[in-house]
Design an enzyme around this catalytic site. Structure first.
Site, PDB file in Angstrom:
ATOM      1  N   LYS A 141       0.802  -1.234   0.000  1.00 37.98           N
ATOM      2  CA  LYS A 141       0.000   0.000   0.000  1.00 37.98           C
ATOM      3  C   LYS A 141       0.834   1.284   0.000  1.00 37.98           C
ATOM      4  O   LYS A 141       0.481   2.259   0.657  1.00 37.98           O
ATOM      5  CB  LYS A 141      -0.956   0.007   1.203  1.00 37.98           C
ATOM      6  CG  LYS A 141      -1.957  -1.119   1.199  1.00 37.98           C
ATOM      7  CD  LYS A 141      -2.869  -1.111   2.395  1.00 37.98           C
ATOM      8  CE  LYS A 141      -2.205  -1.661   3.634  1.00 37.98           C
ATOM      9  NZ  LYS A 141      -3.141  -2.015   4.700  1.00 37.98           N
TER      10      LYS A 141
ATOM     11  N   ASP B 212      -5.736  -6.191  10.271  1.00 34.25           N
ATOM     12  CA  ASP B 212      -7.057  -5.529  10.296  1.00 34.25           C
ATOM     13  C   ASP B 212      -8.198  -6.498   9.948  1.00 34.25           C
ATOM     14  O   ASP B 212      -9.310  -6.367  10.459  1.00 34.25           O
ATOM     15  CB  ASP B 212      -7.097  -4.294   9.375  1.00 34.25           C
ATOM     16  CG  ASP B 212      -6.578  -4.557   7.968  1.00 34.25           C
ATOM     17  OD1 ASP B 212      -6.064  -5.651   7.698  1.00 34.25           O
ATOM     18  OD2 ASP B 212      -6.669  -3.634   7.124  1.00 34.25           O
TER      19      ASP B 212
END
Ligand code: BGC
Length: 460
Positions: free
Chosen positions: A159, A195
């Site tokens: 990311k 997450d």
């Protein structure tokens, strides 16, 4: 709208992004193979879908209570949270978001961890818990190899992050060292989780049959509940007294060994070349928010060069890499058919102020093409996990900006999962909020309780 007749060139480009039912079945089969490779000890080293063991084995019981700190690092913002688990249905949360400069995301790792420790210290002082030695759950949304719940070695940044000196290191240790350098804080880091694991846990708090946590945000990934007996990578896995193990698939890397070449387009390859992690996170680059807008932009630019879109009236901004944000896709697709209110706002932001109605319909068609492919691929992943668990009634907890803000992503997932799943299998896809807060606190609570009752583990 008849795209083929109205804008045949755009239609033709978009055809390359269409994935047929048979191709979706192929994707599921290939992913299933990769997941099995990730889980098995002899094939794990060369697998790309790593299926990391999270060491989370306790799904919420509803009996978790207490006060916990949580940290959330994984996107453009960093958050610190103070979570109180009050009852089996109630939790209270105070949080603060800290904006991260680009320099922190690509700078030295030590600066990143000093920043995290500083935010944590400020937050704890504000809430007068800096000396309380509260248990902390750290949601760290990057691939980690874990040999315990409270340690995790970063295997690669994703990311857009690329801080030096962190890959190959135990992230919990780096944070503990940064906290120690300050000397003004007493914190007990009891768990580090992905997450997707937090999302699964948070959802399982209210939906007890939740078995999958999915993120479709800046990045994408899923975790699911596997039988401990199948988790060969866990030391003494065959004697663990606990039946379940949450697996962090890291499915974003699916395709990094070439098995997704059959769905990749030249635009996917171009996006990939523009990233710091070329040839990595293949699946993620077709699905997640970091990349979808850029795919749309590259198609648009191609059509501008060919003299098809915005005839002679384009803007400078549209030629700038990454300038078309993924949120624009959600905005454009939120217009009612035949209306262009949001499209006009987006075009205005892009400096494209003289677009015709055909241009606007074409843009919408391109956006739909890209988001539909993302939803189809995500559905393939979900079906693969549901089949793997052989779960005939399962809830899937989802979070992430693409899922939350795209007007049709949820419906597309429901549509394609239903089409691909065996008859008689039921599923519910629900928004799972607060994974990195409540989810992390639930894991931390279980960790504390297991430490107090170590006899629950019966390793050989
Ligand atoms: C990371 C995963 C994470 C996902 C969603 C990916 O880039 O590798 O660990 O779960 O993004 O945030």
């Amino acid at each position: 709208m008849n795209p083929q007749a109205e804008f045949p060139e755009a239609f033709e480009i978009c055809q390359q992004f269409t994935i047929s039912h048979d191709q979706m079945i192929e994707v599921i089969e290939r992913m299933t193979k990769e997941i099995k490779m990730g889980l098995a000890r002899d094939t794990h080293p060369r697998s790309v879908v790593k299926c990391h063991i999270s060491h989370v084995q306790d799904l919420p019981t509803g009996l978790e209570r207490g006060k916990f700190l949580a940290l959330d690092l994984g996107g453009t913002n960093f958050r610190v949270l103070l979570v109180t688990l009050i009852s089996d249905s109630e939790s209270d949360m105070i949080s603060k978001t800290y904006i991260m400069d680009k320099s922190l995301i690509i700078g030295p790792g030590s600066e990143l961890f000093d920043f995290i420790a500083e935010c944590l210290a400020k937050f704890c002082k504000d809430h007068q818990v800096e000396r309380d030695n509260l248990p902390l759950g750290f949601t760290f949304s990057f691939p980690l190899r874990q040999d315990g719940l409270a340690n995790g070695v970063l295997t690669a940044w994703t990311k857009g992050f690329s801080c030096d000196g962190v890959v190959g290191k135990n992230v919990v240790q780096l944070l503990n060292e940064a906290i120690a350098r300050r000397g003004d804080l007493k914190i007990n880091i009891v768990a580090i989780i992905n997450d997707t694991v937090g999302t699964l846990m948070s959802c399982a708090f209210s939906s007890r049959n939740c078995r999958i946590g999915l993120i479709v945000g800046t990045g994408t990934n899923a975790s699911y509940v596997e039988k401990t007996a199948n988790t060969e990578m866990l030391q003494n896995f065959h004697t663990s007294s606990k039946q379940n193990m949450v697996i962090n698939c890291e499915w974003g890397a699916f395709g990094d060994n070439g098995v997704l070449e059959f769905i990749k387009t030249s635009y996917d390859k171009q996006v990939d070349k523009q990233t710091p992690n070329v040839n990595k996170q293949t699946f993620e680059k077709c699905i997640s928010g970091m990349y979808l807008g850029e795919l749309v932009r590259l198609i648009v630019v191609d059509l501008i060069y060919r003299g098809i879109l915005f005839k002679g009236k384009s803007s400078e901004l549209v030629f700038q890499k990454w300038s078309f944000e993924t949120s624009f896709i959600s905005e454009v697709e939120s217009d009612a058919p035949g209306q262009y209110r949001n499209a006009n706002i987006v075009l205005d932001k892009m400096g494209l102020r003289q677009a015709t109605d055909v241009d606007k319909r074409c843009l919408r068609f391109i956006c739909q093409t890209i988001s539909t492919r993302a939803a189809k691929l995500t559905s393939c992943g979900l079906v693969c996990l549901i089949n793997k668990m052989n779960a005939n009634d399962v809830t899937i907890g989802v979070d992430g900006s693409v899922y939350r803000f795209h007007p049709k992503f949820h419906d597309l997932l429901v549509h394609y999962v239903s089409k691909l799943l065996r008859p008689g299998y039921h599923f519910h896809i629900v928004l799972s909020e607060d994974g990195s807060g409540r989810g992390a606190a639930l894991v931390a609570a279980a960790a504390v309780s297991n430490k107090q009752n170590p006899s629950k583990y019966t390793y050989q």
